[in-house]
Motif scaffolding. Structure first.
Motif, PDB file in Angstrom:
ATOM      1  N   ARG A 616       0.849  -1.194   0.000  1.00 33.16           N
ATOM      2  CA  ARG A 616       0.000   0.000   0.000  1.00 33.16           C
ATOM      3  C   ARG A 616       0.882   1.241   0.000  1.00 33.16           C
ATOM      4  O   ARG A 616       1.882   1.313   0.711  1.00 33.16           O
ATOM      5  N   ARG A 617       0.461   2.230  -0.777  1.00 31.19           N
ATOM      6  CA  ARG A 617       1.217   3.475  -0.827  1.00 31.19           C
ATOM      7  C   ARG A 617       0.870   4.369   0.349  1.00 31.19           C
ATOM      8  O   ARG A 617       1.733   5.017   0.928  1.00 31.19           O
ATOM      9  N   SER A 618      -0.421   4.443   0.658  1.00 28.74           N
ATOM     10  CA  SER A 618      -0.853   5.326   1.740  1.00 28.74           C
ATOM     11  C   SER A 618      -0.709   4.630   3.077  1.00 28.74           C
ATOM     12  O   SER A 618      -0.726   3.406   3.168  1.00 28.74           O
ATOM     13  N   LYS A 619      -0.539   5.471   4.087  1.00 27.04           N
ATOM     14  CA  LYS A 619      -0.436   4.932   5.430  1.00 27.04           C
ATOM     15  C   LYS A 619      -1.832   4.653   6.001  1.00 27.04           C
ATOM     16  O   LYS A 619      -2.824   5.242   5.576  1.00 27.04           O
ATOM     17  N   VAL A 620      -1.867   3.780   6.994  1.00 25.54           N
ATOM     18  CA  VAL A 620      -3.132   3.387   7.619  1.00 25.54           C
ATOM     19  C   VAL A 620      -3.158   3.932   9.040  1.00 25.54           C
ATOM     20  O   VAL A 620      -2.281   3.582   9.852  1.00 25.54           O
ATOM     21  N   PRO A 621      -4.134   4.801   9.367  1.00 24.96           N
ATOM     22  CA  PRO A 621      -4.247   5.265  10.759  1.00 24.96           C
ATOM     23  C   PRO A 621      -4.642   4.092  11.658  1.00 24.96           C
ATOM     24  O   PRO A 621      -5.523   3.300  11.313  1.00 24.96           O
ATOM     25  N   ILE A 622      -3.987   3.999  12.802  1.00 27.53           N
ATOM     26  CA  ILE A 622      -4.295   2.899  13.721  1.00 27.53           C
ATOM     27  C   ILE A 622      -4.673   3.468  15.078  1.00 27.53           C
ATOM     28  O   ILE A 622      -4.268   4.575  15.448  1.00 27.53           O
ATOM     29  N   TYR A 623      -5.464   2.655  15.814  1.00 26.04           N
ATOM     30  CA  TYR A 623      -5.974   3.062  17.123  1.00 26.04           C
ATOM     31  C   TYR A 623      -5.794   1.907  18.093  1.00 26.04           C
ATOM     32  O   TYR A 623      -5.824   0.728  17.708  1.00 26.04           O
ATOM     33  N   GLU A 624      -5.616   2.275  19.350  1.00 28.77           N
ATOM     34  CA  GLU A 624      -5.606   1.243  20.389  1.00 28.77           C
ATOM     35  C   GLU A 624      -7.024   1.134  20.953  1.00 28.77           C
ATOM     36  O   GLU A 624      -7.623   2.133  21.349  1.00 28.77           O
ATOM     37  N   LEU A 625      -7.548  -0.106  20.981  1.00 28.08           N
ATOM     38  CA  LEU A 625      -8.879  -0.361  21.545  1.00 28.08           C
ATOM     39  C   LEU A 625      -8.741  -0.470  23.057  1.00 28.08           C
ATOM     40  O   LEU A 625      -8.012  -1.326  23.567  1.00 28.08           O
ATOM     41  N   MET A 626      -9.484   0.392  23.776  1.00 32.48           N
ATOM     42  CA  MET A 626      -9.356   0.450  25.230  1.00 32.48           C
ATOM     43  C   MET A 626     -10.650   0.049  25.953  1.00 32.48           C
ATOM     44  O   MET A 626     -10.650  -0.129  27.171  1.00 32.48           O
ATOM     45  N   GLY A 627     -11.750  -0.084  25.211  1.00 39.52           N
ATOM     46  CA  GLY A 627     -13.019  -0.477  25.819  1.00 39.52           C
ATOM     47  C   GLY A 627     -14.142  -0.425  24.795  1.00 39.52           C
ATOM     48  O   GLY A 627     -13.976   0.127  23.700  1.00 39.52           O
TER      49      GLY A 627
END
Length: 691
Positions: A616-627
């Motif tokens: 993939r050329r574009s970056k992927v935003p990532i999140y930490e699941l906390m609840g």
């Protein structure tokens, strides 16, 4: 109809038996009842007709000899005109009188006004104002008018042997020529029968048979016989066709001559005894039956009165009888149908008892068949539900059911084995849809899940293999149960890793949220396992999870000999990359921006960074699941501290996105000041400092 599709075997057999048997039973009862009723009616009508014919014949047989005697008496007068002019005729009259007890008197009236009679005497009835001598049974009576002299009425009383007991006489104005019997016979010029009347001296109903006789064509006199009808009522009473039958002899005016119930059929009307009309009797039934008779014809007819049905017959005596008397017969049908009705009731009771016994027998017999079949059906249902409990084998003495039970046991084992290697959702879909397993797939927007154990390679070198196998199996069992609980599909086990997805084969509107709930449950479950292992002085296992939503190809991949239900596509790589990224930030659950877009309002997440995925050329935003919000487990809800940490991280991330690195660094330090053990803030500060 759906109502018949869901019926159980035992009730359906019983219902079928009742549905098939009850109409047949009641049809038999109805046909039997109608047949018996028809037979009873026919029998009643036949008996009425036979009784009518026999009664008419017997009445004629009784009357014809009397008529013959009257004709004989007239014939003597024709041949010997002076025979009745002397007392010689008394003994002849006596022989006629004793011919039948129904004959009351025999007499003759001549044209000269003389009258001679032999009659029966009732010792208790006065004659000429006084009782006859004791022992009197007969009397000779004569009246001989003479010109210029007073006419006397003479009685000579006789006993049974015709011995004289006494005599009496009194003046009289009696003239036979003025009497109806004399005038009617003279006018008819042949024998005739008078209308019935009441003999006042005897209190009996009777009639007169009279015949004229001639000499040289000139009327000489009339011979007559009085006959009582008292025996006719007794005759009708003795020959009743049933206990409830009543019969009457009527004259042409409908007056009652004789009754089978021996009731009084005459009354004193203004000092004169007169016959009662059939409608004037105390019993209302004859009046109702008489009014219901058909006017156009005679014969049998039926009518109902007071809820009861009757057969009636009104027949006129034959023309040769000489009088239009009628025999009226009334008989209740119940006298003929009661026996049949009682038999029908017994038949119905016996039939119902037999049917009840059959139902009981069939109930137990069907239980022998239906009980094991119902247990087998329950077992098949559990197989379709992919239940994990082991149900006992069903034993039956019926060979076919025993074979079927063994086949279902084999099916149970096969399905359990099959579902251990194939996603349970796919197995369930195949069982419910009855479709064949075929190669092929289609594109669908799904949620892909990857999990892995942190430091598994190092641990496998340090921990004994058997212990490691048990602990990894506990972890895999936890992941499998949790994924199934949240309606996910286990794709495969990759060593210590697990690949799963949501949204196939069954469609799920909230597949992203369910995958996040499963991830949170797995982490809580691992916490519980680690506490137990810590108590056993064992090293904990840490699970890293990556979740991503994307359009991927899902279906049966492989060959006809061996295939796998799996997903393929770039989205799978992203999910795997997210799982591995946990190592960089020392996090436990990372989700992509697409997951956040699908279920963000029900998730508690904090932004981490934008990562690059191979291909993939574009970056992927990532999140930490906390609840997660809205789950059935309050323990999955984020605490206030967790929510504050997520808020602070979002503020720092916003500065990072704006490339205000100084502000971002300051905010991450603020996070560490409040949450010194936060690995994300520590990692990002190090990156910012290095940059």
């Amino acid at each position: 109809m759906n109502i018949f599709r869901n019926m159980r075997l035992k009730p359906s057999i019983l219902t079928s038996f009742v549905v098939l048997t009850v109409p047949v039973f009641f049809t038999i009862i109805t046909v039997t009842y109608l047949s018996n009723d028809r037979i009873a009616r026919t029998h009643a009508q036949q008996l009425v007709e036979r009784f009518r014919n026999e009664a008419i014949d017997n009445i004629q047989d009784d009357f014809n000899p009397i008529k013959s005697l009257a004709r004989s008496a007239a014939a003597i007068g024709d041949e010997f005109p002076d025979f009745y002019a002397s007392s010689r005729c008394f003994k002849y009259f006596q022989t006629v009188l004793v011919h039948s007890p129904k004959i009351v008197s025999v007499y003759v009236g001549l044209e000269d006004g003389s009258f001679r009679q032999t009659r029966r005497i009732d010792a208790d009835v006065k004659v000429q104002g006084k009782l006859p001598p004791k022992g009197s049974q007969y009397a000779y009576r004569w009246i001989l008018p003479r010109a210029g002299e007073q006419t006397l009425d003479h009685f000579l009383y006789l006993d049974a042997d015709l011995k004289e007991l006494g005599a009496s006489e009194e003046p009289t104005a009696y003239d036979p020529r003025s009497r109806l019997w004399y005038r009617s016979a003279a006018e008819a010029r042949t024998e005739m029968i008078s209308d019935p009347d009441v003999f006042a001296t005897l209190g009996l109903i009777g009639f007169t048979v009279a015949a004229p006789f001639y000499s040289a064509g000139k009327l000489q006199g009339v011979a007559a016989i009085d006959m009582t009808l008292a025996g006719l009522g007794e005759y009708l009473a003795e020959r009743k066709i049933s206990t409830g039958t009543v019969s009457y002899m009527l004259d042409h005016q409908g007056r009652v001559i004789a009754a089978s119930d021996l009731s009084k059929t005459y009354a004193n009307v203004q000092g004169k005894l007169e016959l009662l009309h059939i409608t004037a009797l105390e019993n209302d039934l004859p009046a109702f039956a008489y009014s219901a008779r058909p006017r156009a014809s005679e014969g049998l007819y039926t009518f109902a009165n007071d809820g009861k049905e009757y057969v009636a017959s009104l027949a006129t005596m034959p023309a040769e009888f000489g009088k239009k008397w009628q025999l009226f017969i009334i008989t209740p049908l119940a006298d003929f149908t009661s026996a049949f009705q009682a038999n029908n009731i017994r038949l119905a009771i016996f039939g119902l008892m037999a049917m009840a016994l059959q139902v009981v027998v069939i109930f137990f017999m069907t239980g022998v068949v239906s009980s094991p079949l119902e247990r087998l059906a329950f077992k098949v249902g559990k197989i379709q539900e992919l239940g994990t409990e082991q149900l006992p084998s069903v034993n039956s003495a019926i060979r076919e059911i025993s074979v079927l039970s063994k086949a279902i046991d084999t099916l149970d084992a096969a399905v359990k084995s099959f579902s251990a290697f194939v996603p349970i959702g796919l197995v369930t879909q195949l069982l419910q849809s009855e479709q064949k397993l075929e190669l092929g797939g289609h594109s669908r927007f799904l949620t892909i899940f990857f999990s892995d154990l942190e430091g598994f390679s190092t641990m496998s070198e340090e921990v004994p293999s058997q212990e490691l196998l048990l602990r990894v199996s506990a972890y895999l069992e936890l992941v499998t149960k949790t994924v199934n609980q949240e309606h996910g599909t286990i794709d495969k086990f990759i060593g210590d890793g697990v690949m799963a997805f949501w949204g196939a084969p069954a469609l799920l509107d909230d597949h992203a949220w369910r995958s996040c709930v499963a991830a949170m449950r797995i982490q809580r479950g691992m916490d519980a396992l680690n506490e137990r292992w810590h108590a056993e002085e064992l090293k904990p296992l840490k699970v890293r999870i990556g979740i991503h939503c994307d359009a991927v190809l899902v279906g049966n991949i492989g060959s006809k000999e061996r295939m796998s239900y799996t997903v393929m596509g770039d989205g799978v790589n992203v999910a795997a990359r997210l799982e591995g990224t946990n190592k960089e930030f020392n996090t436990r659950i990372l989700v992509s921006h697409s997951v956040f877009k699908e279920a963000g309002e029900r998730l508690c997440v904090r932004p981490i960074d934008d990562v690059t995925v191979k291909g993939r050329r574009s970056k992927v935003p990532i999140y930490e699941l906390m609840g997660v919000y809205g789950a059935d487990d309050p323990g999955l809800e984020p605490t206030p501290e967790t929510q504050r940490l997520a808020k602070l991280t979002r503020l720092a991330y916003e500065a990072l996105v704006k490339e205000d690195y100084a502000l971002a660094a300051r905010r991450y330090r603020e996070i560490l000041a409040e949450f010194p053990d936060d690995p994300v803030a520590s990692t990002l500060i190090k990156r910012l400092v290095a940059a």
